[in-house]
Design an enzyme around this catalytic site. Structure first.
Site, PDB file in Angstrom:
ATOM      1  N   GLU A  76      50.958  53.656  43.738  1.00 50.36           N
ATOM      2  CA  GLU A  76      51.152  52.230  43.458  1.00 50.36           C
ATOM      3  C   GLU A  76      50.672  52.010  42.046  1.00 50.36           C
ATOM      4  O   GLU A  76      49.475  52.003  41.771  1.00 50.36           O
ATOM      5  CB  GLU A  76      50.376  51.372  44.469  1.00 50.36           C
ATOM      6  CG  GLU A  76      50.805  49.914  44.470  1.00 50.36           C
ATOM      7  CD  GLU A  76      50.002  49.061  43.517  1.00 50.36           C
ATOM      8  OE1 GLU A  76      50.487  48.856  42.373  1.00 50.36           O
ATOM      9  OE2 GLU A  76      48.919  48.605  43.889  1.00 50.36           O
ATOM     10  N   CYS A  99      48.442  44.165  38.951  1.00 50.02           N
ATOM     11  CA  CYS A  99      49.736  44.821  38.772  1.00 50.02           C
ATOM     12  C   CYS A  99      50.877  43.926  39.229  1.00 50.02           C
ATOM     13  O   CYS A  99      52.006  44.054  38.746  1.00 50.02           O
ATOM     14  CB  CYS A  99      49.756  46.150  39.505  1.00 50.02           C
ATOM     15  SG  CYS A  99      49.276  46.031  41.244  1.00 50.02           S
ATOM     16  N   GLU A 125      53.287  46.618  29.921  1.00 50.58           N
ATOM     17  CA  GLU A 125      52.504  45.816  30.859  1.00 50.58           C
ATOM     18  C   GLU A 125      51.300  45.246  30.113  1.00 50.58           C
ATOM     19  O   GLU A 125      50.499  45.992  29.557  1.00 50.58           O
ATOM     20  CB  GLU A 125      52.022  46.664  32.037  1.00 50.58           C
ATOM     21  CG  GLU A 125      51.223  45.845  33.046  1.00 50.58           C
ATOM     22  CD  GLU A 125      50.752  46.660  34.241  1.00 50.58           C
ATOM     23  OE1 GLU A 125      50.561  46.060  35.314  1.00 50.58           O
ATOM     24  OE2 GLU A 125      50.582  47.877  34.095  1.00 50.58           O
TER      25      GLU A 125
END
Length: 453
Positions: free
Chosen positions: A227, A261, A358
């Protein structure tokens, strides 16, 4: 390991790392514990997990303050995290047996064909600092209940959280060594995965961390679940409730200091509602209280480490130099600690860091897009595929567009979240495999076919 309080920049504690011999001893004890634990009836394992949920609730303030001290999470959000961990314990305590029930298959007359689900053994979990209790419990709750045993390699800046979680299971009455924390640096992870006593590995974290774990596990033919990061699109259609979208969007981007995230990161807004959304969104962002994370009125605390704040600011500066407009925030705050203000960027050019990377902090990139096709194209214009949020008053339209977005989950008129009742995970550079629900519980089992004539 040095515990630096990110709200003050001061060293709180020094924790001694485990030696190589400590790790070998832990692996040996983990293997021995598994041989007994796997034979426990599932109902007994469920009862112990329910007790772990009780321990979490009974010690909520202690555990929340540990999180806040080590990584800067606002205390009210830390309380909520402990409650969520208790919830995942409740969930698998109530549903674990059903999730592990054998599945029957069509078979010839007189035959009985089933798939049964057996545990694998010691599982290594490499976990991050941003949700230092939740990430661990969403691994441990299902996989300890399925009969595996857990080895936790937590992030080096939250050793107190790692020790506290180990303490939760001890207080709940789990057998010694069913769950152990390994206080080791990242460069020893490969050695642990390569050890024949470890049967699988899971990681929540960055792309490089995920690749490293997957590569080593793959070389050993061991199962892994990843993940990883996300650059979630938050899509606001022309028929959206703009006020609701702006209010929720500000929270989606800034909760946990933006260090999530699945936070909404790229806000893709239809041109017909763009001006209204942007005005409301900036106002909502500016209304958030930045301050001492131990204060229950604080919305946004510090970034977890000084170096992370510096990297975030470099991304903002590079994006501004490329042409993005900084509408609010954009500079580290003039105070002790790693504080970065909630920041909104508009007119974000393609390829700049806020567009293509990100941003792991309270920085939102807002885009004005002409039509539905353009919104979908931009939503999928990312290497990541973790979550997405769509805002529309037409539920059928939202469900139709959700099928067009490359992501592990799409939430309509809600921020993206993880929930024990539904599978969670991503595609593309966001990783593979699933956590939570039945699908997550069955990631680390032997799906054994038993055919009886």
């Amino acid at each position: 390991m040095q515990v630096i309080n990110p709200a003050t920049g001061e060293r709180e504690e020094t924790v001694e790392e485990h030696s190589e011999s400590d790790v070998q001893d832990a692996l040996e004890r983990s293997t021995a514990a598994y041989e007994e634990w796997r034979e426990r009836p599932v109902r007994e394992r469920e009862e112990l997990l329910a007790a772990a949920g009780d321990v979490l609730r009974e010690n909520k303030r202690e555990y929340a303050e540990t999180m806040t001290r080590e990584m800067g999470k606002p205390i009210s959000q830390a309380f909520a995290e402990v409650e969520k961990c208790a919830w995942v314990c409740d969930h698998y305590a109530q549903h674990g047996s059903a999730y592990l029930e054998a599945d029957s298959h069509p078979s010839p007359p007189g035959s009985d064909v089933k798939t049964v689900y057996d545990p694998l053994g010691p599982i290594l979990a490499v976990m991050p600092w941003n949700f230092p209790f939740w990430q661990v419990f969403r691994f441990a709750a299902p996989h300890l209940t399925s009969g595996n045993v857990g080895l936790l390699k937590h992030a080096s800046n939250v050793p107190g959280c790692a020790q506290a979680i180990e303490d939760v299971f001890r207080k709940a009455g789990y057998p010694e060594d069913v769950f152990q924390s390994l206080l080791i640096p990242s460069d020893l992870v490969d050695d642990v995965i390569e050890d024949e006593r470890v049967k699988a590995a899971t990681v929540t974290g960055s792309g490089p961390a995920g690749r490293a774990v997957a590569s080593t596990a793959g070389d050993q033919l061991k199962k892994s679940v990843l993940e990883l990061g996300g650059s979630d699109p938050f899509v606001v259609l022309d028929d959206a409730d703009v006020a609701d979208a702006a209010e929720t969007g500000a929270w989606a981007r800034n909760q946990n200091g933006g260090q999530s995230c699945i936070a909404g990161k790229r806000f893709l807004v239809h041109t017909d509602v763009y001006d209204e959304f942007l005005e409301r969104f900036v106002a909502e962002v500016e209304s958030l209280t930045v301050g001492d994370p131990m204060d229950e009125d604080t919305d946004v605390g510090p970034q977890a480490r000084e170096d992370l704040m510096e990297t975030l600011h470099e991304q903002v500066e590079a994006s501004a130099e490329a042409g993005a407009r900084v509408l609010t925030g954009g500079e580290p705050m003039d105070r002790d600690g790693a504080f970065y203000p909630p920041t909104v960027l508009a007119d974000v050019p393609e390829g700049c860091p806020a567009d293509s990377e990100e941003t792991f902090g309270p920085v939102a990139a807002v885009y004005e897009i002409d039509d539905e096709d353009g919104l979908l194209e931009k939503a999928n214009d990312t290497e990541f595929g973790l979550g997405a949020s769509i805002w529309t008053t037409d539920r059928a339209r939202g469900q139709r567009l959700a099928r067009e977005i490359d992501a592990g989950c799409v939430y309509i008129n809600q921020l993206v979240t993880s929930d024990p009742r539904v599978p969670f995970g991503g595609v593309k550079e966001s990783g593979y495999g699933r956590e939570l629900a039945r699908e997550g519980m069955l990631e680390f089992v032997n799906r054994k076919t038993v055919w009886t004539e």
